[in-house]
Each structure stands twice: as structure tokens, then as C-alpha cells.
Scaffold this active site. Structure first.
Site, short mmCIF file in Angstrom:
data_model
loop_
_atom_site.label_atom_id
_atom_site.label_comp_id
_atom_site.label_asym_id
_atom_site.label_seq_id
_atom_site.Cartn_x
_atom_site.Cartn_y
_atom_site.Cartn_z
N GLU A 1 -10.72 1.61 5.01
CA GLU A 1 -10.69 0.45 4.10
C GLU A 1 -10.37 -0.85 4.82
OE1 GLU A 1 -8.13 0.83 0.70
OE2 GLU A 1 -8.78 2.89 0.36
N ASP A 2 -9.46 -0.81 5.75
CA ASP A 2 -8.88 -2.04 6.28
C ASP A 2 -9.19 -2.34 7.75
OD1 ASP A 2 -7.72 -2.48 3.79
OD2 ASP A 2 -5.92 -1.34 4.31
#
Length: 92
Positions: free
Chosen positions: A65-66
Site C-alpha cells: 500500500e505505502d
């Protein structure tokens, strides 16, 4: 085959390298890696989780996600089981 401790440390190291430039949005600007480590700790201590693949996935759960990490990279480094768990908990 690496020991379970070594496998867990490999996941922690991978996540730490991927999140090295990131900080949490709290007032202290806590290093981002503290969050995945905390999740793994909660699963281990409070929920009694001992499955290494689940604990590895806890450490890795935000990398896709990051960061620029891909599911394929997770699978290459940690295997299909860890990839599937990370996929299950990744927001899309």
C-alpha cells in the site's frame, strides 16, 4: 531452510528498508516501521498467533500500500502463503 526466527527477521528487515523514509502522521513523527512491528506484536502477544507466515504478513502488510513493493516481490522474497495473507489485508 531458514529458522522461523530468521524468516521473521527477514520480513522485519525488508519492511524496515521499504519504510525507511516514512514517518507516521502523529505529533512525534514516529518511524513508520513501528506500526507493522506493533501489529505483529499484538498478534503474537495478545492473540497468541504463532504462525510465522501470519507474523511475516503483519510486518509486511503496508509495504504494498505505502511503498513501491509489489505482490510479486512479496512472493519472491517470502513465498506464496505470505503473499496471499498480505493480499487479504491490503486495501485496494
Amino acid at each position: 531452510m531458514a529458522s522461523e526466527a530468521a524468516r521473521l527477521l527477514e520480513a522485519a528487515d525488508f519492511a524496515a528498508r521499504k519504510h525507511k523514509q516514512q514517518r507516521r502522521k502523529d505529533p512525534e513523527g514516529t518511524p513508520y516501521i513501528n506500526h507493522p512491528i506493533g501489529v505483529a506484536r499484538i498478534l503474537s502477544r495478545e492473540a497468541g498467533v504463532t504462525d510465522i507466515a501470519v507474523l511475516q504478513a503483519a510486518l509486511l502488510h503496508d509495504t504494498v500500500e505505502d511503498t513501491d513493493t509489489t505482490f510479486s516481490e512479496i512472493e519472491e522474497q517470502f513465498g506464496g502463503e505470505v503473499r496471499r495473507i498480505v493480499e487479504e489485508v491490503t486495501l485496494r
